[in-house]
Design a protein around this motif. Structure first.
Motif, short mmCIF file in Angstrom:
data_model
loop_
_atom_site.label_atom_id
_atom_site.label_comp_id
_atom_site.label_asym_id
_atom_site.label_seq_id
_atom_site.Cartn_x
_atom_site.Cartn_y
_atom_site.Cartn_z
N HIS A 21 72.94 36.06 22.98
CA HIS A 21 72.81 36.01 24.43
C HIS A 21 71.51 36.68 24.89
N ILE A 22 71.21 37.83 24.30
CA ILE A 22 70.00 38.56 24.70
C ILE A 22 68.75 37.76 24.38
N TYR A 23 68.69 37.19 23.19
CA TYR A 23 67.49 36.44 22.82
C TYR A 23 67.35 35.16 23.65
N LYS A 24 68.45 34.52 23.97
CA LYS A 24 68.36 33.33 24.82
C LYS A 24 67.86 33.72 26.21
N ALA A 25 68.33 34.86 26.72
CA ALA A 25 67.86 35.33 28.03
C ALA A 25 66.37 35.62 28.00
N ILE A 26 65.91 36.18 26.91
CA ILE A 26 64.47 36.47 26.77
C ILE A 26 63.68 35.16 26.76
N GLU A 27 64.21 34.14 26.08
CA GLU A 27 63.52 32.85 26.07
C GLU A 27 63.43 32.27 27.48
N ILE A 28 64.51 32.41 28.26
CA ILE A 28 64.55 31.84 29.61
C ILE A 28 63.69 32.64 30.58
N ILE A 29 63.82 33.97 30.56
CA ILE A 29 63.22 34.83 31.58
C ILE A 29 61.80 35.25 31.24
N GLN A 30 61.49 35.34 29.95
CA GLN A 30 60.17 35.76 29.49
C GLN A 30 59.77 37.14 30.03
N PRO A 31 60.61 38.16 29.83
CA PRO A 31 60.26 39.49 30.32
C PRO A 31 59.27 40.19 29.39
N GLU A 32 58.54 41.14 29.95
CA GLU A 32 57.67 41.99 29.12
C GLU A 32 58.38 43.28 28.74
N LYS A 33 59.45 43.60 29.48
CA LYS A 33 60.23 44.81 29.22
C LYS A 33 61.71 44.44 29.15
N VAL A 34 62.44 45.11 28.25
CA VAL A 34 63.88 44.87 28.11
C VAL A 34 64.59 46.20 27.94
N ILE A 35 65.66 46.39 28.71
CA ILE A 35 66.49 47.58 28.59
C ILE A 35 67.94 47.14 28.44
N ILE A 36 68.62 47.70 27.44
CA ILE A 36 70.05 47.46 27.25
C ILE A 36 70.78 48.72 27.71
N THR A 37 71.68 48.59 28.66
CA THR A 37 72.41 49.74 29.18
C THR A 37 73.84 49.76 28.64
N TRP A 38 74.38 50.97 28.48
CA TRP A 38 75.71 51.12 27.89
C TRP A 38 76.57 52.10 28.68
N ASP A 39 77.87 51.80 28.74
CA ASP A 39 78.86 52.81 29.11
C ASP A 39 78.97 53.77 27.93
N MET A 40 79.29 55.02 28.23
CA MET A 40 79.36 56.03 27.17
C MET A 40 80.75 56.69 27.16
N GLY A 41 81.78 55.89 26.96
CA GLY A 41 83.13 56.41 26.90
C GLY A 41 83.85 56.28 28.23
N SER A 42 85.14 56.54 28.19
CA SER A 42 85.98 56.34 29.38
C SER A 42 85.94 57.50 30.35
N GLU A 43 85.48 58.67 29.91
CA GLU A 43 85.44 59.83 30.80
C GLU A 43 84.13 59.82 31.59
N THR A 44 84.23 59.68 32.91
CA THR A 44 83.05 59.62 33.77
C THR A 44 83.29 60.47 35.01
N VAL A 45 82.28 60.53 35.85
CA VAL A 45 82.46 61.25 37.11
C VAL A 45 83.58 60.63 37.93
N ARG A 46 83.80 59.34 37.78
CA ARG A 46 84.85 58.69 38.56
C ARG A 46 86.24 59.08 38.08
N THR A 47 86.41 59.34 36.79
CA THR A 47 87.71 59.83 36.33
C THR A 47 87.94 61.27 36.77
N GLU A 48 86.86 61.98 37.05
CA GLU A 48 87.01 63.32 37.63
C GLU A 48 87.49 63.21 39.08
#
Length: 290
Positions: A45-72
């Motif tokens: 999916h990522i590589y197909k998106a790169i083919e379509i969008i042709q970005p010069e920069k790419v960032i992959i963002t992640w959740d880091m576990g179920s404990e967040t400020v919102r669970t607080e």
């Protein structure tokens, strides 16, 4: 002229592609005896998106576990979600390891969700495309970004820019937070106001412009709506807080942008995919025009 930035909601893609094949028990075990169906789908999916969008920069963002400020703020936030299937668990680390070796810049911060990182980054960057399956991100649309909601396969998206959003909803993206507050989000485990769904919530914000103004004019509502809002008032205020994407996550956005340059290297890519025995992704990437 700024370089085009592609921001990917990594967890959204991993879950999407895992469940796309897991229902038929296709987990694509590799030579290391690890299931790879979610990983291979995410990479494709990522590589197909790169083919379509042709970005010069790419960032992959992640959740880091179920404990967040919102669970607080609310201990039951997302508590209704089942534990991930055992075949998905090893793919959480595997996908990050593979993407790191493929030279993608990845970012996550404990206590925050990927949406918050995306909101923070796009607040400071003027030419970006966001790929996700999460409609909550509609609230951060502006003149300088687009939200590409995954729709079907690797190429079909429901694309929102600011013009489309305002024409379709007749509110601003920021007002979408108040719509979410009223309607709640069953997927995230919180409700807004009893009896108020998306259509009613949207009409109320279109008319009153904000939740605060609506609360100042409860006498203009139906008797049932007024009663339910008063009954659910505390949860309504909490829902607004839970619904709003955080756009000041404590990360160094300048560094994130600086180190997210991406250049495709076919030989390097194929080497990495061979190393992890990701043959389906390898064949797919070989067929792209990158």
């Amino acid at each position: 002229m700024l370089s085009k930035l592609l921001i990917v909601d990594g967890m959204a893609l991993l879950f999407r592609h895992f469940f796309a094949t897991s229902f038929s028990k296709q987990f694509f075990y590799n030579s290391l005896d690890l299931p790879t169906n979610g990983v291979q789908g995410t990479i494709r999916h990522i590589y197909k998106a790169i083919e379509i969008i042709q970005p010069e920069k790419v960032i992959i963002t992640w959740d880091m576990g179920s404990e967040t400020v919102r669970t607080e703020w609310y201990e039951n936030y997302k508590s209704n979600r089942p534990a991930p299937p055992e075949e998905l668990v090893p793919q959480f680390d595997l996908v990050k390891d593979v993407l790191a070796e493929l030279d993608f810049y990845q970012v996550g911060l404990k206590g925050y969700e990927a949406d918050d990182l995306i909101g923070t980054i796009t607040k400071h960057y003027d030419d970006s495309v966001i790929i996700s399956g999460d409609k909550d991100l509609l609230q951060i649309i502006n003149d300088d970004n687009e939200l590409w909601l995954t729709k079907k396969g690797y190429t079909e998206y429901d694309i929102y820019n600011l013009n489309r959003f305002t024409e379709e909803f007749s509110i601003t993206p920021h007002q979408f937070i108040d719509v979410k507050a009223l309607m709640g989000d069953s997927g995230d485990g919180y409700f807004g106001v009893t009896g108020i769904g998306e259509k009613t919530a949207l009409k109320l914000i279109q008319k009153h412009q904000s939740l605060d103004h609506l609360l100042e004019n409860l006498d203009t509502l139906t008797k049932r709506q007024k009663e339910n809002i008063l009954k659910d008032y505390d949860h309504l205020i909490l829902s607004r807080r839970l619904a709003e994407i955080i756009t000041d996550v404590p990360i160094n956005v300048n560094d994130v942008i600086q180190y997210s340059d991406y250049t495709f290297n076919l030989d390097r890519t194929l080497q990495v995919l061979d190393k992890y025995d990701l043959t389906i992704a390898k064949r797919y990437v070989e067929g792209l025009d990158l």
